[in-house]
Design an enzyme around this catalytic site. Structure first.
Site, short mmCIF file in Angstrom:
data_model
loop_
_atom_site.label_atom_id
_atom_site.label_comp_id
_atom_site.label_asym_id
_atom_site.label_seq_id
_atom_site.Cartn_x
_atom_site.Cartn_y
_atom_site.Cartn_z
N ASP A 65 0.79 -1.36 -0.02
CA ASP A 65 -0.08 -0.03 0.05
C ASP A 65 0.86 1.37 0.08
OD1 ASP A 65 -2.53 1.67 0.54
OD2 ASP A 65 -3.40 -0.25 0.79
N ASP B 270 -3.11 3.16 17.68
CA ASP B 270 -3.87 2.09 17.85
C ASP B 270 -3.27 0.77 16.83
OD1 ASP B 270 -5.76 3.68 18.69
OD2 ASP B 270 -7.30 3.17 17.38
N HIS C 17 -3.81 5.77 3.49
CA HIS C 17 -4.69 4.53 2.90
C HIS C 17 -3.95 3.01 3.59
CE1 HIS C 17 -6.21 1.34 0.39
NE2 HIS C 17 -7.44 2.08 0.29
N ASN D 142 -9.26 0.28 24.79
CA ASN D 142 -10.75 0.67 25.35
C ASN D 142 -11.64 0.76 24.03
OD1 ASN D 142 -10.63 3.15 24.55
ND2 ASN D 142 -9.33 3.98 26.45
N ALA E 241 -6.79 -8.94 -8.41
CA ALA E 241 -7.89 -9.75 -7.73
C ALA E 241 -8.64 -10.68 -8.67
CB ALA E 241 -9.29 -8.64 -7.33
N VAL F 131 -6.24 -16.05 -6.64
CA VAL F 131 -6.39 -14.98 -5.69
C VAL F 131 -7.90 -14.67 -5.19
CG1 VAL F 131 -6.23 -12.34 -5.48
CG2 VAL F 131 -4.68 -13.37 -6.96
N SER G 63 -11.73 -1.91 -0.63
CA SER G 63 -10.22 -1.81 -0.02
C SER G 63 -10.49 -2.48 1.40
CB SER G 63 -9.45 -0.57 0.13
OG SER G 63 -8.91 -0.27 -1.19
#
Length: 372
Positions: free
Chosen positions: A60, A68, A93, A107, A199, A204, A257
């Protein structure tokens, strides 16, 4: 470098998540906004496994810093700028996809990924989503395979079919790696372009998106190559794009995505639960346990159906002799026949041959009888 075979040429664009400028309802927690966690019963799935130690490569725009996902990111590589710039994400992205897969949760005010104990291997193949496409995908796939990836997430692609990319996909499949890629968004590609590469390559796991009601998202590209669908509409994402990084701000977005990243997280959970399971059987688990939707069986809108995360982890699924997506892409070879006027000419030829042999045998019998 092998010659590149281009069947269709178009400016390759990322199968991008479309950011939706919807102000959050501050009374909601992050868990409330992550509606798909309930839809997929992620809490039950993560009691079985959280993806411990499985390496997921994210090809990417790089993966930036964010609370996070801090501690979740391995040393990767970059094909843009310096090799060490894989932690630079000026677009955001790649960071968002990493969050969907492996965000730690903490949390209720922090994003929780599908496989929060998996590790992300960042492979920066472009500096922005507008520049992404098949260009650096072959090199990125091979590098990820050689550096321990067990799942490769490709929330990107284009309409160019590159033979080197097909070869790289085959390299990954031959090395027991699951490749998950987005089918593409209609906003990035013209009508009729079909499921994007990689794809649509055989083997795939091509992913399209569904909304909160489980309906096929109208912004997703559909086609016979679609394998699976997963949540990809109104999904909150971490923001970690260079100078625009805002901790605590989670924009909502749509896109194949995101659905792709959800399925990559699911594949990581399966690989953690069944560490000896070959990639072909990981794929079989995902498609055989999917909830059928649309017309019975595989269809262009839903593929084999909607992801059923808990069932994929717990069902009794028999092993398969080969990657089912390769088998599905290779129809049974039929004998080469020539047809005309609805008649099989091979059968005609065979019949004529038999008639000639019959006449010859009869002639020989008559000759012998005459001599006698």
């Amino acid at each position: 470098m092998r010659a590149v075979r281009k069947v269709a040429v178009l400016a390759a664009v990322l199968a991008a998540a479309q950011v939706v400028a919807v102000p959050p309802t501050w009374a909601e927690t992050m868990r409330d906004r992550e509606w798909y966690l309930q839809t997929l019963d992620v809490a039950a799935a993560q009691k079985i496994t959280a993806g411990d130690g499985v390496v997921v490569a994210v090809l990417d725009t790089g993966v930036g810093a964010h609370p996070d996902i801090d501690g979740q990111i391995l040393d990767g590589t970059s094909y843009i700028g310096e090799p060490g710039s894989f932690r630079t994400d000026n677009d955001g992205h790649g960071s968002s996809m990493a969050g969907v897969i492996a965000a730690k949760g903490g949390n209720a005010d922090h994003l929780l990924g599908i496989a929060p104990k998996s590790k992300i291997l960042p492979v920066r193949i472009a500096s922005s989503r507008s520049q992404m496409g098949p260009t650096n995908i072959p090199e990125g796939i091979r590098w990820a395979v050689d550096h321990g990836a067990k799942v490769i997430n490709l929330s990107t692609g284009g309409t160019v079919i590159d033979r080197t990319a097909e070869d790289a996909v085959r390299y990954a499949l031959d090395h027991d790696v699951v490749i998950v890629a987005g089918s593409g968004n209609t906003s990035q590609f013209p009508a009729g372009s079909g499921v994007i590469a990689p794809a649509r390559f055989p083997g795939v796991l091509a992913v399209s998106a569904v909304d909160r009601d489980g309906k096929a998202w109208d912004g997703a590209i559909r086609g016979p190559e679609v394998v699976l669908t997963a949540p990809g509409v109104a999904i909150p994402l971490i923001s970690a794009s260079g100078g625009n990084r805002v901790v605590g701000y989670y924009p909502t977005a749509n896109g194949t995505s995101i659905a792709t990243a959800v399925v990559s997280g699911a594949a990581a959970l399966i690989r953690a639960k069944y560490p000896q399971l070959p990639a072909k059987d990981v794929i079989q688990r995902l498609i055989s346990t999917a909830d059928d939707a649309g017309p019975p069986g595989r269809d262009p809108d839903y593929g084999y159906g909607r992801l059923n995360l808990v069932k994929a982890l717990t069902a009794d699924v028999a092993p398969v002799p080969a990657n089912p997506l390769l088998v599905a892409a290779s129809p049974t070879a039929a004998p080469t026949t020539a047809t005309g006027g609805g008649v099989n000419l091979l059968l005609v030829a065979a019949g004529a041959g038999f008639l000639i042999l019959l006449v010859a045998a009869l002639g020989g019998w008559l000759l012998l009888r005459r001599r006698a």
